[in-house]
Design a protein around this motif. Structure first.
Motif, short mmCIF file in Angstrom:
data_model
loop_
_atom_site.label_atom_id
_atom_site.label_comp_id
_atom_site.label_asym_id
_atom_site.label_seq_id
_atom_site.Cartn_x
_atom_site.Cartn_y
_atom_site.Cartn_z
N SER A 237 0.85 -1.32 0.05
CA SER A 237 -0.13 -0.12 -0.05
C SER A 237 0.89 1.20 0.01
N ASN A 238 1.98 1.30 0.39
CA ASN A 238 2.96 2.30 0.29
C ASN A 238 3.56 2.38 -1.31
N GLN A 239 2.89 3.55 -1.81
CA GLN A 239 2.93 3.87 -3.13
C GLN A 239 4.09 5.23 -3.22
N SER A 240 4.90 5.38 -2.38
CA SER A 240 5.78 6.40 -2.49
C SER A 240 7.29 5.88 -3.09
N LEU A 241 8.13 6.75 -3.51
CA LEU A 241 9.25 6.17 -3.75
C LEU A 241 10.10 5.47 -2.78
N GLN A 242 10.01 5.89 -1.50
CA GLN A 242 10.45 4.96 -0.45
C GLN A 242 10.03 3.57 -0.60
N THR A 290 4.14 15.44 -6.17
CA THR A 290 5.57 15.54 -5.60
C THR A 290 5.47 15.20 -4.17
N ALA A 291 4.41 15.50 -3.51
CA ALA A 291 4.34 15.50 -1.92
C ALA A 291 3.85 13.76 -1.68
N CYS A 292 3.48 13.30 -2.56
CA CYS A 292 3.05 11.78 -2.65
C CYS A 292 4.36 10.97 -2.63
N LEU A 293 5.16 11.47 -3.64
CA LEU A 293 6.27 10.77 -4.06
C LEU A 293 7.35 11.12 -3.00
N ILE A 294 7.67 12.04 -2.42
CA ILE A 294 8.65 11.99 -1.41
C ILE A 294 8.59 11.64 -0.12
#
Length: 462
Positions: A237-242, A290-294
């Motif tokens: 469920s964690n769909q960030s770059l991390q 961008t906020a979602c990605l980082i």
């Protein structure tokens, strides 16, 4: 595709769509039993009525508790004087109102042209959007924050900038992700709005420090830096770059920080170009992406921040692309790799929503053709070029305002999530799976029968 020309035909089509959406929502996505709302509710009840500490509370039977800044708990304090059922009803109403505000801003001044029929189609379309489904059934706060942020964008672009920054500041004090919008104001050289947003965020944080000093000290010195309090980084469920890096087994912070820095550089360049072109809708959309990605952790329900991007795609005439990407976001496809995200298929499939977000950041159109209209518009500014008047982002502008034409445009907007109304009213047994895996239950900690909000454990009964 031609839409029905008579009211009877339209009613029948809407009923057919409602049935289809109901069947889909009853069989594919799983409801979350208000798990996150239970976290908020239990936290404030324990704090206000039993003298408990905010960050010590855990939902009974789980390892999960409150993870937001202290001001979020302070702002949720009225919930402590409500019953759980009343709190759930209030959350539903607030989320519906917030969604209405978001869609009204994105739709622009022509929102009335679509009538009951167009908006009914839009409601059916939004009922399928997975981040919205999860936001409502978790009882999450994402839509409220999005409404606060877009409200500031509307104020800035319509010449009502006196209070601009208040919404962003409050959102940043409730949850850290929206703080990037202060960066947007700085890139746009909206110094006053940036100062207001910063001052509001600091004032709200200071108020929380006065009300709950111990919790504030603990959060800012310990809890904020401990991502394990929120959940596993490699959880699907964690769909960030991390999350992408964690699923590859790369958990080192230097690599993640490098990727984040590169993304921020791309964001700054693209946002600056959008601001210079006067395209505030695109600037706010790029910042949400961008906020979602980082963010270290971006659960699927956080991706309601993508809604402005779909609005931009429709507005700029890229309706087929918007439809295709929106359809992907309705499928819960990432859960197909819930048990195993290894291999090329796992790398591509388990991170599908991240790829959509990253692609939008890189390729989202900015600027407007001469003479076009935008939702965020105002007269020339001395601080930055201002956008021209705006076209409704819920559908392409039609030269003929006939009902069938409006309905057709609205139907296109339905698929792209740029106008109103989530479908919630589906009564069925709540799932024990608050994160929505479409796969059968697995006998391991992150299985669909045992995950909690972050999400590993079955939620407690109401």
């Amino acid at each position: 595709m031609r839409t029905p020309a008579t009211d009877r035909g339209r009613v029948l089509l809407v009923l057919a769509l409602v049935i289809t959406v109901t069947v889909f929502t009853a069989t594919v996505p799983l409801l979350r039993d208000w798990f996150d709302l239970r976290v908020y509710y239990g936290t404030v009840h324990t704090w206000l009525h039993h003298g408990g500490r905010i960050y010590d509370y855990h939902v009974p039977g789980t390892a999960y508790g409150f993870t937001y800044p202290p001001f979020a708990a302070v702002s949720m304090a009225p919930m402590g004087y409500l019953g759980l059922g009343t709190a759930i009803a209030a959350a539903l109403v607030l989320n519906l109102l917030a969604l209405a505000v978001v869609l009204r801003i994105l739709a622009g001044p022509g929102w009335r042209r679509y009538g009951w029929y167009g908006w009914a189609l839009v409601a059916c379309g939004l009922a399928l959007f997975e981040p919205l489904r999860d936001t409502f059934s978790f009882g999450q706060v994402n839509l409220l924050l999005l409404a606060l942020v877009l409200g500031d964008g509307w104020l800035l672009s319509t010449g009502r900038g006196r209070w601009a920054g208040v919404g962003i500041g409050l959102a940043a004090a409730i949850k850290l992700t929206p703080a990037l919008f202060i960066g947007l104001l700085l890139v746009a050289r909206r110094w006053k709005a940036a100062a207001v947003a910063t001052a509001v965020a600091l004032a709200a944080t200071g108020l929380a420090a006065l009300v709950v000093p111990g919790a504030s000290k603990f959060y800012w010195t310990q809890a904020m830096w401990d991502t394990t309090r929120v959940g596993r980084l490699d959880y699907v469920s964690n769909q960030s770059l991390q999350g992408v890096l964690a699923r590859l087994g790369e958990t080192g912070r230097p690599l993640w920080a490098t990727v984040v820095l590169l993304v921020l550089c791309v964001w700054a360049v693209r946002v600056r170009r959008a601001v210079v072109a006067g395209d505030w809708t695109a600037a706010f959309a790029l910042t949400g992406l961008t906020a979602c990605l980082i963010s270290p952790i971006t659960w699927v329900h956080h991706l309601v921040w993508l809604l402005p991007s779909f609005a931009v795609l429709v507005r700029t005439g890229h309706r087929r692309i918007a439809f295709a990407l929106y359809a992907v976001m309705c499928t819960s496809v990432v859960w197909l790799w819930f048990d195993d995200s290894s291999g090329i298929d796992g790398f591509l499939g388990s991170n599908t929503y991240t790829w959509v977000t990253l692609g939008l950041l890189l390729l989202l159109p900015t600027g407007q053709a001469p003479g076009s209209r935008r939702p965020f518009s105002r007269n020339a500014s001395t601080t930055a070029p201002a956008p021209s008047a705006a076209a409704p982002t819920t559908a392409a502008v039609s030269a003929q305002p006939a009902p069938s034409s409006a309905a057709s445009s609205a139907a296109t907007a339905v698929a792209t999530g740029t106008a109103a109304g989530p479908g919630l009213g589906l009564v069925r047994k709540a799932s024990s799976d608050p994160t929505g895996s479409t796969r059968p239950a697995a006998a391991k900690p992150q299985s669909s029968s045992s995950r909690a909000s972050s999400y590993t454990v079955k939620p407690p009964p109401a």
